[in-house]
Design a protein around this motif. Sequence first.
Motif, PDB file in Angstrom:
ATOM      1  N   ASN B  40      -6.142 -11.215  -3.249  1.00  0.00           N
ATOM      2  CA  ASN B  40      -4.848 -11.757  -2.856  1.00  0.00           C
ATOM      3  C   ASN B  40      -3.718 -11.265  -3.761  1.00  0.00           C
ATOM      4  N   SER B  41      -4.025 -10.983  -5.024  1.00  0.00           N
ATOM      5  CA  SER B  41      -2.994 -10.409  -5.879  1.00  0.00           C
ATOM      6  C   SER B  41      -2.589  -9.034  -5.336  1.00  0.00           C
ATOM      7  N   ALA B  42      -3.568  -8.291  -4.821  1.00  0.00           N
ATOM      8  CA  ALA B  42      -3.243  -6.993  -4.208  1.00  0.00           C
ATOM      9  C   ALA B  42      -2.386  -7.197  -2.964  1.00  0.00           C
ATOM     10  N   ASN B  43      -2.690  -8.240  -2.185  1.00  0.00           N
ATOM     11  CA  ASN B  43      -1.887  -8.526  -0.993  1.00  0.00           C
ATOM     12  C   ASN B  43      -0.435  -8.781  -1.358  1.00  0.00           C
ATOM     13  N   LEU B  44      -0.235  -9.482  -2.471  1.00  0.00           N
ATOM     14  CA  LEU B  44       1.132  -9.772  -2.912  1.00  0.00           C
ATOM     15  C   LEU B  44       1.883  -8.468  -3.196  1.00  0.00           C
ATOM     16  N   VAL B  45       1.209  -7.536  -3.868  1.00  0.00           N
ATOM     17  CA  VAL B  45       1.841  -6.239  -4.142  1.00  0.00           C
ATOM     18  C   VAL B  45       2.205  -5.550  -2.839  1.00  0.00           C
ATOM     19  N   PHE B  46       1.285  -5.570  -1.892  1.00  0.00           N
ATOM     20  CA  PHE B  46       1.546  -4.903  -0.610  1.00  0.00           C
ATOM     21  C   PHE B  46       2.778  -5.479   0.068  1.00  0.00           C
ATOM     22  N   VAL B  47       2.828  -6.794   0.141  1.00  0.00           N
ATOM     23  CA  VAL B  47       3.942  -7.427   0.857  1.00  0.00           C
ATOM     24  C   VAL B  47       5.255  -7.165   0.120  1.00  0.00           C
ATOM     25  N   ALA B  48       5.222  -7.257  -1.215  1.00  0.00           N
ATOM     26  CA  ALA B  48       6.439  -7.044  -1.983  1.00  0.00           C
ATOM     27  C   ALA B  48       6.970  -5.629  -1.760  1.00  0.00           C
ATOM     28  N   PHE B  49       6.103  -4.645  -1.832  1.00  0.00           N
ATOM     29  CA  PHE B  49       6.562  -3.263  -1.643  1.00  0.00           C
ATOM     30  C   PHE B  49       6.915  -2.987  -0.188  1.00  0.00           C
ATOM     31  N   ALA B  50       6.210  -3.652   0.733  1.00  0.00           N
ATOM     32  CA  ALA B  50       6.550  -3.455   2.146  1.00  0.00           C
ATOM     33  C   ALA B  50       7.988  -3.895   2.387  1.00  0.00           C
ATOM     34  N   ARG B  51       8.410  -4.963   1.710  1.00  0.00           N
ATOM     35  CA  ARG B  51       9.787  -5.415   1.883  1.00  0.00           C
ATOM     36  C   ARG B  51      10.756  -4.444   1.210  1.00  0.00           C
ATOM     37  N   LEU B  52      10.348  -3.952   0.050  1.00  0.00           N
ATOM     38  CA  LEU B  52      11.212  -3.004  -0.663  1.00  0.00           C
ATOM     39  C   LEU B  52      11.421  -1.739   0.163  1.00  0.00           C
ATOM     40  N   PHE B  53      10.324  -1.211   0.730  1.00  0.00           N
ATOM     41  CA  PHE B  53      10.413   0.031   1.508  1.00  0.00           C
ATOM     42  C   PHE B  53      10.897  -0.221   2.929  1.00  0.00           C
ATOM     43  N   GLU B  54      11.000  -1.483   3.310  1.00  0.00           N
ATOM     44  CA  GLU B  54      11.402  -1.864   4.661  1.00  0.00           C
ATOM     45  C   GLU B  54      10.537  -1.198   5.721  1.00  0.00           C
ATOM     46  N   GLY B  55       9.224  -1.193   5.467  1.00  0.00           N
ATOM     47  CA  GLY B  55       8.293  -0.628   6.445  1.00  0.00           C
ATOM     48  C   GLY B  55       7.213  -1.650   6.750  1.00  0.00           C
ATOM     49  N   LEU B  56       6.423  -1.322   7.771  1.00  0.00           N
ATOM     50  CA  LEU B  56       5.395  -2.278   8.160  1.00  0.00           C
ATOM     51  C   LEU B  56       4.016  -1.953   7.583  1.00  0.00           C
ATOM     52  N   ALA B  57       3.859  -0.707   7.082  1.00  0.00           N
ATOM     53  CA  ALA B  57       2.521  -0.262   6.682  1.00  0.00           C
ATOM     54  C   ALA B  57       1.887  -1.221   5.677  1.00  0.00           C
ATOM     55  N   GLY B  58       2.654  -1.631   4.687  1.00  0.00           N
ATOM     56  CA  GLY B  58       2.116  -2.508   3.662  1.00  0.00           C
ATOM     57  C   GLY B  58       1.669  -3.840   4.226  1.00  0.00           C
ATOM     58  N   GLN B  59       2.476  -4.373   5.145  1.00  0.00           N
ATOM     59  CA  GLN B  59       2.115  -5.669   5.722  1.00  0.00           C
ATOM     60  C   GLN B  59       0.871  -5.566   6.584  1.00  0.00           C
ATOM     61  N   VAL B  60       0.744  -4.426   7.289  1.00  0.00           N
ATOM     62  CA  VAL B  60      -0.452  -4.244   8.115  1.00  0.00           C
ATOM     63  C   VAL B  60      -1.690  -4.189   7.233  1.00  0.00           C
ATOM     64  N   PHE B  61      -1.540  -3.524   6.084  1.00  0.00           N
ATOM     65  CA  PHE B  61      -2.678  -3.423   5.170  1.00  0.00           C
ATOM     66  C   PHE B  61      -3.167  -4.812   4.770  1.00  0.00           C
ATOM     67  N   VAL B  62      -2.228  -5.741   4.588  1.00  0.00           N
ATOM     68  CA  VAL B  62      -2.610  -7.101   4.200  1.00  0.00           C
ATOM     69  C   VAL B  62      -3.549  -7.712   5.228  1.00  0.00           C
ATOM     70  N   PHE B  63      -3.271  -7.456   6.509  1.00  0.00           N
ATOM     71  CA  PHE B  63      -4.157  -8.013   7.536  1.00  0.00           C
ATOM     72  C   PHE B  63      -5.555  -7.424   7.426  1.00  0.00           C
ATOM     73  N   PHE B  64      -5.617  -6.122   7.142  1.00  0.00           N
ATOM     74  CA  PHE B  64      -6.934  -5.506   6.969  1.00  0.00           C
ATOM     75  C   PHE B  64      -7.673  -6.155   5.798  1.00  0.00           C
ATOM     76  N   VAL B  65      -6.966  -6.346   4.705  1.00  0.00           N
ATOM     77  CA  VAL B  65      -7.610  -6.926   3.524  1.00  0.00           C
ATOM     78  C   VAL B  65      -8.106  -8.330   3.839  1.00  0.00           C
ATOM     79  N   MET B  66      -7.279  -9.123   4.546  1.00  0.00           N
ATOM     80  CA  MET B  66      -7.688 -10.484   4.860  1.00  0.00           C
ATOM     81  C   MET B  66      -8.906 -10.512   5.778  1.00  0.00           C
TER      82      MET B  66
END
Lengths: 480, 100
Positions: B40-66
């Motif tokens: 989940n700490s990795a998920n936090l990084v993904f979501v934070a950077f996904a917002r910074l980059f304004e892209g969806l890739a990071g958020q999608v990765f979170v679903f895979f991890v979950m």
Amino acid sequence: MTQADLYTLLPLIVLVIWACALLLVDLLIPRGRKGITAFLAALGLALTLGLTLAQVSAAGTAFQGMVVLDGFARFVNALLALTGLLGVGLAYGYVRRMGIERGEYYTLLLFSVAGMMLMAQAADLIVVFLALELLSIPLYILAAFARPKETSEEAGLKYFLLGAFATGFVVYGIALTFGATGTTSLSGIIAAASNGDAGLLLTIGAALILVGFGFKVAVVPFHMWTPDVYQGAPSAVTAFMAAGAKIAGFAALLRVFGLAFSSLSADLTAILWTLSALTMIVGNILAIAQTNIKRLLAYSSIAHAGYILMAFVPFGNAEVLPVSVAAGVFYLVAYTLTNFGAWAVVIALEKAEGRGLDLDDYAGLGRKYPALAAAMTVFMLSLTGVPPTLGLVGKFYLFRAVIAGGFYGLAVIGVLTSLISAYYYLRVVVIMYMREGEPERVSEPWLNLTWAASALAVVLISLVPAPLFAWASQAVFALF
Amino acid sequence: MVPVTYYVALSAVLFVIGVLGVLLRRNALIIFMSVELMLNSANLVFVAFARLFEGLAGQVFVFFVMTVAAAEVAVGLALIVAIFRSKRSVDVDQMSSLKG
């Protein structure tokens, strides 16, 4: 999704559908006749192998750059399908004899092979992660497959906890890499890293990914789980795990480190050098004290992870890396054949309740079963690296490549640790031929075929290694 | 907007707590929970950077991890239950039938 996409993953797709169908078909097969499931699983793997070899045309990425089909993927996939076939062959009689014959065994094995093949084709860190889990989760279950046997349950739980721990490192490393480069695709990372705008975050991410894979392929100091898991898991599972997980892990290391992170070589070469040297030294020295053949082979597999890791030490040196990786891939083939052969002999002598696994149980094998003892001698010589075996050829190519990269110290450590390893490998041979004993072996057609064919292949290919090495080189060179 | 470094720092703290939990605790369930904390700490990084980059890739990765974490939970808990049945304990220090 286009036809080209499907073509790229065709063997994998067929294998996964086959495994799902097998899960259903298995319900209709009566309890005492699970051998049919084994045959169906082998058929699926043979089909996958055929399709892989038939994928000659078109190299390129598919599914929006998520997976890639190239010579390297084809070579590794063919090797993995062969690993699966040998794994089914070893398990066929073994699971029945040990009273753990359930159809799920073969389905899980197929899923695990699918994960390994996906790993070899991954072109994006998301796919690397998914493939890693697809190959690992079935292996956790397989390791505990002999439940309620205590050792097997323990092996399963230990493997699971350490494997999940390693996954945590990989995922966090991927997250940091994503943060540093803004992408998870391997080609995107290469582009971002070469612009020089990556920095510290990328290095930390790469190091964490390396730790995670270090656990998976059992590199010192991340090897603690290996001896316990290899000893506790059913022998047929161990044989498959030792070869398959290593092949897939190193395929991923090549894709991720050899290609994507090659700009980090200044930071990581020394680390890889140290890991490789430590693994060779610790694995070989700890193996000396072992009296259980399964633990001995476990430490031997750790030591061999060190030899294979040597292939990645020159990474960042674009001239030497292709040659050394080709040597590493060749070594993987040699290790796979030798490993399966040695485990087949172990399985032939293993009795229920974990008896027949001490080195002393091998006494008298040379007199009573000359062919089996001769095969075991071949495998031990090959693991040591003595002619005329494939192990020697593999080590020769590896050491030559490492020396060409200028890492003389590492080559010297490799040679010295091979000398140390001769002590415990040859001890097995000495016990087989010089001591009196009455070993009892099990004779099953598929098992006999596995050790006999492996022994022949190990000797014969070592006499004409050039075509195989040329194939491996051709597969690897296309990457760079 | 909260700077991304704050999120990364928080995730690093969570990750280290997870790693220490795995290394220090002896109960298999707690170790497993610590692993989930790492993921989940990795998920936090993904979501934070996904917002910074304004892209969806990071958020999608979170679903895979979950999703994968859920699959791991299924297998992991089954293994822990199986070992609890035979040993009446989930203490990893008591799992010592394999040695050498």
